[in-house]
Design a protein around this motif. Structure first.
Motif, PDB file in Angstrom:
ATOM      1  N   GLY A   8       0.809  -1.201   0.000  1.00 26.16           N
ATOM      2  CA  GLY A   8       0.000   0.000   0.000  1.00 26.16           C
ATOM      3  C   GLY A   8       0.846   1.255   0.000  1.00 26.16           C
ATOM      4  N   TYR A   9       0.190   2.380  -0.198  1.00 26.24           N
ATOM      5  CA  TYR A   9       0.898   3.657  -0.237  1.00 26.24           C
ATOM      6  C   TYR A   9       1.472   4.029   1.129  1.00 26.24           C
ATOM      7  N   GLY A  10       0.904   3.483   2.192  1.00 25.09           N
ATOM      8  CA  GLY A  10       1.466   3.748   3.505  1.00 25.09           C
ATOM      9  C   GLY A  10       2.883   3.231   3.640  1.00 25.09           C
ATOM     10  N   ASP A  11       3.185   2.112   2.953  1.00 21.69           N
ATOM     11  CA  ASP A  11       4.551   1.592   2.975  1.00 21.69           C
ATOM     12  C   ASP A  11       5.521   2.564   2.324  1.00 21.69           C
ATOM     13  N   PHE A  54       3.430  -5.369   5.376  1.00 18.96           N
ATOM     14  CA  PHE A  54       4.858  -5.143   5.201  1.00 18.96           C
ATOM     15  C   PHE A  54       5.398  -4.117   6.188  1.00 18.96           C
ATOM     16  N   GLY A  55       4.496  -3.298   6.748  1.00 17.48           N
ATOM     17  CA  GLY A  55       4.918  -2.232   7.645  1.00 17.48           C
ATOM     18  C   GLY A  55       5.730  -2.688   8.845  1.00 17.48           C
ATOM     19  N   PRO A  56       5.326  -3.776   9.546  1.00 21.72           N
ATOM     20  CA  PRO A  56       6.119  -4.212  10.697  1.00 21.72           C
ATOM     21  C   PRO A  56       7.543  -4.594  10.328  1.00 21.72           C
ATOM     22  N   PHE A  57       7.754  -5.170   9.149  1.00 26.21           N
ATOM     23  CA  PHE A  57       9.109  -5.541   8.732  1.00 26.21           C
ATOM     24  C   PHE A  57       9.927  -4.297   8.392  1.00 26.21           C
TER      25      PHE A  57
END
Length: 300
Positions: free
Chosen positions: A220-223, A271-274
């Motif tokens: 996502g764009y948040g990444d 993917f954010g936590p990684f």
């Protein structure tokens, strides 16, 4: 007068206690912020579509004020208010034996784990950076990353109200502080701007190439914004280790979950936590890693 705070045997312990308290607040952020955003989205949708209710689907009345302060924390099962003595980080959980004092329902283990994680990482930051503004900045970045990782795990969402302040604060910090040669932050304004731009564009390109090849959205764009924020704080030279480390660990975790049957092949993995974990490690030891790599291959 406050020189004793700088003692290596004292500062990490103080940071641990303070980090436990911050972790308690981060639990509130992780739990409430997505709900607050949902309410905002419903209100905006109701304004655009006449006749649509802005109240949550499971609410029979108009939505009461709901933010990080109001209403008072309560047990999700029996709605009994949580008293002050029941909200002491870690201690209350142990004293209550992990159960609500009113109804006896088990309290999620995630709450003390977030508190413990925040306390331990804050102590590690204090041990690494010592007393000074870099330590304060590193602690704030740590807290943002914990909140973002927790929300992404629960909702596959990296809110702009967290990623964008983290991004802009990194850019501003590069203008206010003199770059340090012995730590990973702050970096120079040029490095910060270049890191933010490269962080966003790199994942944006990966996203569109993946969608072009597979017809699916891989992230996502948040990444993009989270990597841009890490680039703003750590500079462009840290982006490659962050991306490679987060992608490698994410792939291994994804494969392990599929093999164990806990996640299907088509089920997305946040993917954010990684990214957050790799970014924190790069903030702590990134310069040492880069220097060791260059020495290993004889480039310095």
């Amino acid at each position: 007068m406050l020189g004793w705070l700088a003692q290596p045997a004292v500062l990490p312990w103080l940071a641990l206690v303070f980090g436990l308290c911050v972790g308690s607040f981060l639990n509130v952020v992780i739990h409430r912020l997505p709900k607050m955003l949902e309410r905002q989205w419903r209100e905006q949708f109701a304004e655009l579509v006449p006749g649509t209710s802005a109240a949550p689907a499971n609410s029979g009345a108009a939505a009461a004020p709901y933010n990080l302060v109001t209403p008072r924390s309560a047990c999700p099962a029996c709605q009994a208010p949580i008293r002050a003595w029941q909200n002491i980080p870690l201690i209350s959980y142990l004293a209550l034996r992990g159960r609500c004092a009113s109804c006896g329902v088990r309290i999620s283990l995630r709450y003390p784990l977030v508190e413990l994680l925040c306390g331990a990482l804050t102590a590690a930051v204090a041990w690494k950076f010592g007393v000074g503004w870099p330590a304060v900045a590193a602690a704030v970045v740590t807290w943002f990353l914990i909140a973002l990782a927790g929300i992404d795990l629960d909702h596959q969402l990296l809110p702009d109200c967290l990623t964008l302040p983290l991004l802009w604060s990194g850019l501003v910090a590069s203008l206010l502080w003199t770059p340090a040669s012995t730590t990973s932050l702050p970096v120079s304004p040029v490095e910060s701007i270049a890191g933010a731009a490269a962080g966003y564009v790199s994942l944006w390109l990966v996203y569109h190439l993946f969608r072009l090849c597979t017809g699916k959205e891989g992230m996502g764009y948040g990444d993009f914004k989270l990597l841009a924020a890490l680039g703003a704080w750590l500079g462009g030279r840290m982006l490659l280790p962050i991306v490679l480390g987060s992608a490698s660990v994410g792939a291994l975790v994804g494969i392990a979950l599929i093999v164990s049957g806990r996640r299907g092949r088509g089920t997305p993995l946040p993917f954010g936590p990684f990214l957050a974990a790799a970014g924190w490690l790069a903030m702590m030891w990134g310069p040492e890693w880069v220097s060791a790599y260059l020495r290993l291959y004889g480039q310095v």
